[in-house]
Design a protein around this motif. Sequence first.
Motif, mmCIF file in Angstrom:
data_model
loop_
_atom_site.group_PDB
_atom_site.id
_atom_site.type_symbol
_atom_site.label_atom_id
_atom_site.label_comp_id
_atom_site.label_asym_id
_atom_site.label_seq_id
_atom_site.Cartn_x
_atom_site.Cartn_y
_atom_site.Cartn_z
ATOM 1 N N TYR A 1 0.825 -1.205 0.000
ATOM 2 C CA TYR A 1 0.000 0.000 0.000
ATOM 3 C C TYR A 1 0.862 1.259 0.000
ATOM 4 N N LEU A 2 1.961 1.200 0.736
ATOM 5 C CA LEU A 2 2.830 2.375 0.771
ATOM 6 C C LEU A 2 3.445 2.636 -0.603
ATOM 7 N N VAL A 3 3.868 1.547 -1.265
ATOM 8 C CA VAL A 3 4.427 1.722 -2.610
ATOM 9 C C VAL A 3 3.371 2.313 -3.544
ATOM 10 N N LEU A 4 2.160 1.748 -3.472
ATOM 11 C CA LEU A 4 1.086 2.269 -4.326
ATOM 12 C C LEU A 4 0.835 3.735 -4.049
ATOM 13 N N GLY A 5 0.777 4.064 -2.748
ATOM 14 C CA GLY A 5 0.499 5.443 -2.372
ATOM 15 C C GLY A 5 1.538 6.388 -2.927
ATOM 16 N N SER A 6 2.819 6.020 -2.783
ATOM 17 C CA SER A 6 3.833 6.965 -3.255
ATOM 18 C C SER A 6 3.903 6.993 -4.775
ATOM 19 N N GLY B 1 3.936 -2.346 -8.593
ATOM 20 C CA GLY B 1 3.086 -1.257 -8.122
ATOM 21 C C GLY B 1 2.736 -0.313 -9.252
ATOM 22 N N TYR B 2 3.715 -0.037 -10.086
ATOM 23 C CA TYR B 2 3.470 0.919 -11.168
ATOM 24 C C TYR B 2 2.495 0.346 -12.200
ATOM 25 N N SER C 1 -2.773 0.434 -14.641
ATOM 26 C CA SER C 1 -3.895 -0.289 -15.228
ATOM 27 C C SER C 1 -4.964 -0.684 -14.218
ATOM 28 N N GLY C 2 -4.679 -0.507 -12.926
ATOM 29 C CA GLY C 2 -5.660 -0.870 -11.918
ATOM 30 C C GLY C 2 -5.881 -2.361 -11.812
ATOM 31 N N ASN C 3 -4.920 -3.117 -12.276
ATOM 32 C CA ASN C 3 -5.104 -4.554 -12.341
ATOM 33 C C ASN C 3 -3.736 -5.205 -12.418
ATOM 34 N N LEU C 4 -3.685 -6.499 -12.138
ATOM 35 C CA LEU C 4 -2.396 -7.189 -12.275
ATOM 36 C C LEU C 4 -2.538 -8.493 -13.034
ATOM 37 N N ASP C 5 -3.700 -8.745 -13.631
ATOM 38 C CA ASP C 5 -3.920 -10.038 -14.274
ATOM 39 C C ASP C 5 -3.051 -10.207 -15.510
ATOM 40 N N PHE C 6 -2.697 -11.470 -15.760
ATOM 41 C CA PHE C 6 -2.070 -11.777 -17.032
ATOM 42 C C PHE C 6 -3.165 -11.823 -18.094
#
Lengths: 123, 493, 486
Positions: free
Chosen positions: B401-406, C182-183, C188-193
């Motif tokens: 969550y912290l990574v996402l937040g930053s 995370g990026y 994309s708001g998602n992580l699915d393959f």
Amino acid sequence: MSSAIYNFISSYNYYIIIFLMVSGLFIVVSRGNMVKKLVGLALFQTSVYILYISPGKILNGTAPILDDGYSVYSSPFPHVLILTAIVVGIATLALGLSLVIRVNEEFGTIEEDELFDNELNNE
Amino acid sequence: MNEHAPALVVMLPIIGAVLIMLIRHNNLNWSIALLSGISTIYYSIILYLNARSLGTISYAMGGWEPPVGIEYRIDEFNSLLIALIAIVSFLILIYAKSSLNIELKKNKISTFYSMYLLCLGGLIGILSTGDAFNAFVFLEISSLATYVIISMGNDRRGLLAAYQYLIIGTIGATLYVIGVGLIFIITGSLNLYDISIKLGDIELYRPLLASLAFITVGIALKIALFPLHAWLPNAYAFAPSVGTAFLASTATKVAIYLLIKYLYLVYGFDLVYSNQIFIFVILSLSIIAMFGASMIAIFQSNLKKLFAYSSVAQIGYITLGIGIANYNGLIGSTVHIINHSIIKAAIFLAIGCLVFSSKIVNIDQLAGLGKRMPMVALCITVSSLSLIGVPGTVGFISKWYLVLGSLEQGWWVVVFALAVSSILALIYVGRIIELIWFHAPVVGMDSENKIPFEMLAVTVLMTIATIYFGIDTRLTGDLAKIAVENVLLGEQL
Amino acid sequence: MSQQIIYLLPVLIPIFLSILIKITWEIQQLRYPILLSGPILALWSVYKLQQNSDFMSSSIDIFDIFTNIGISLGLEPISFVFITMVNSLWLVATLYSYGYMRTNNEKRLGNFFSFFAIAIGCANGAALSSNLLTLFIFYELLTVSTYPLVTHKGDEQSKQSGRKYLLILLGTSLCFFLPAMGYVYYLSGNLDFVSGGLLTTTLSGMEVNNVAISILLVLFIFGISKAAVMPFHSWLPAAMVAPTPVSALLHAVAVVKVGVFSIIKVLVYIFGLDILLGLFSVDLMIYICGFTIITTSVIALKQDNLKKLLAYSTISQLSYVVIAILILTPSAIIAASMHLVAHAISKITLFFAAGAIYSSTGYTKISEMDGIGKNLRVVSIAFTLGAMSLVGIPLLVGFTSKWYIVQSSVDVGQWFILLIITISTLLNIGYFSPIIYKFFFKNELKEVSFKTLPKDITLSIVICCVLMVILFLQPNLVMEVISNVK
């Protein structure tokens, strides 16, 4: 010029508070004797009591007792708070002093320089 | 009784404390402590359920209506934390009996239980009260009890640590109360909710800024935010193990809650975060904490001190989330309050087992622990891994969550800092793991006491919790979300 | 529910097995049956899974960790090839390791096999993962669970290697992989393959920040340092202190293969090939991989320790796979997956042979190995075959995969890749041929007593050789599956 003096006088209580606060903190920081440190701490806390009490005073206000003759009262609220704070302060001081007594029993000294160098920092 | 639950969760431990002090009976004290612990849990859960179903509960203490009387405000966030620390401290109480018999003199045990409960009551008080000055009183109650707890151990250096903490802690509390005084002068109110309304449209002019600074620094001393952390390592290292576990998992967390409450509920998001310097200070201190404290931890030889410094670093993560100040960052913070509390409880309880069985204090003595006490060794390993943030453990959840937040803020530097600090954690944890599993045991260790079942059980339970909440985040993660959505960022979203 | 179980079985079987091994280790008669039952059951579960699912359309959520993202497993072509490979090689490796560990009197066998099984379980989990988070979790767990294997000997040197192993693998994944993930989530708001690539599909029609995507690619390739792209390769040679079966596991079966497999998955299903076309970081990574290939081959030239030499050769072969996938065409995916399998089988043969030589003679240095071909005929021939396969000589699987890599690079005019492959092939010949020459054509330096090798060691080596030939003759076994990738 006169307005500066007026400003100073109208808020002189704050200057006293700041003076007490800073001198208390200075004693805590600068003294190595554990009892003296506690004295500084007490002074520091005392400044807070004044910080609370002094704004509660209203010019020409009386003690907050309901009576037909008076309509302006000083706020009683800070007094209540500060009674509590004084109790807390006493408790802290008492605990601190008793810790100092125990330290003196165990180590034979209450000078921080000797204690902390010898005990806490040398593993 | 249920409508008085807000008062009861605070009063029950304190009543227990007084009872123990009055009775001073060596066989009864533990039972009384457990009894008040379990009843506190009961009412804290009732509180939580009520807050979930009915929304924020406002309770007028002694029938004096707010804003003049003291108001207890229970929302979804603080009731969650109350339940958490009630449960954790109860588990530690179960563990405490055998451990204290070894680590304390017989005549001190009653006092210890009493102080323990007093501290618990104070902490719950801080969480539940809606009154700024009342929070100060509870802060001091819990602190005074803490000083006593720290000074009680068999190690005489505990006295020095307690004194050191007393000085710093009192300065912190006094700074806090100065800040409250300034707010009181500005708004004429001490009720936090009332203050937040009165501050509603005010700009951050100088006295208000001063009050913010005083309150932040005062609480930061209690939190042990990096440059103000000096008291914490000694306090944790020389307190009895039970005390360390209790303090590490509850006391700092409560102070962090208080800070969050001020920043988000009292001053309000807009007011605080319109000030760029404030964000900068919080962020950079957190990052320095994550690095500096981890660095120091690498070079520690005392086991408890090592994890104490690691606590300082982990507190950096929590405050980092506060500084990031968006949805995910705040979730990271709140989740990490819970997660770190579980992790550190597990670790310090495991260390308590080691102290119990063979008086282990230094890291070198861990050598070959995997052979001598595999269960405890496993507990330390798993919970240390979750300090790094290995996925599958709670540490990972918070970090994510912290990574996402930053990332949302576009702060790559912060992301990088998070990553590098995990590597520092990896170094000090790796050292311990290696010693535990791959070194030959030191010959001539002290004769071992057999670890009692309940001590081991609680330790294992806590360790399992670090894994369980790393996999099933419905309880922690979702509750943190609710807390952030409904309480902290209610208006922003 | 039963669906979930079927997907979980390949992960759960090895983990249960490891517990079972731990419990029943003292019962001598049960050891072999239990050890062998694991891979066989796992292969059976993979078969059931394949029967049960048509590729890509089915993935199943086990439970959520974050909102909408959690552990979710699925089977698609690349993972099917990978998981089949892992479990078949597990079977062979079990045969081999049991013989090896017994012959060399390694201690704590029970521990060894149970951690081995857990590592396989994690590799299977990574293989079946159908979103990035699941992949990441199993990737990390694999690192943690192989750490005890690397430090198995427990002496100072292996501890140091263990430190390096943990620090580099965990460090890079936390520093690069996690932020990259995370990026992706942020974008994309998602992580699915997703077939066609998550980023390609979600970002289509939007302004794409090429610099960001470029950085993301670099983060992923460096973050997945199990693929040992320079400069994060040094854990691999360091980990050579472990017993040979562990090296075989690291190099051929689980660890490095999970690395390149993850890179393939990320490129195909997270980026999608289209979004990467023409990015400058693709070229950059091709150059870095090319550099890795050449440098490590040169380093391998002057190694005297046989296992170290094999380790450097592995690093260069892994970069082959990465470079192949960076060609970014559908045929390149096939080539990369093919090379992944080919290298796995060839390298495991080489490691088995090296371990067999060690078991029989105690030799670890190449300079000592003169003339051993006369006594250890099967082993030496197997080593030769493995080496030939890696060089790329026909009749062995290594040729097939190299051929496809060359073909796909020529298709898109990547002459640089062609050049790299040519040079490195020459270097391969350069470091393998002296060894083979020594095995067969030199006289023994001194008299040594050759211990006879247990049958299971010989058997496992022969199986590997046969596999290499079969896959050359029937490359479609792999390629037809992979060609289902959309």
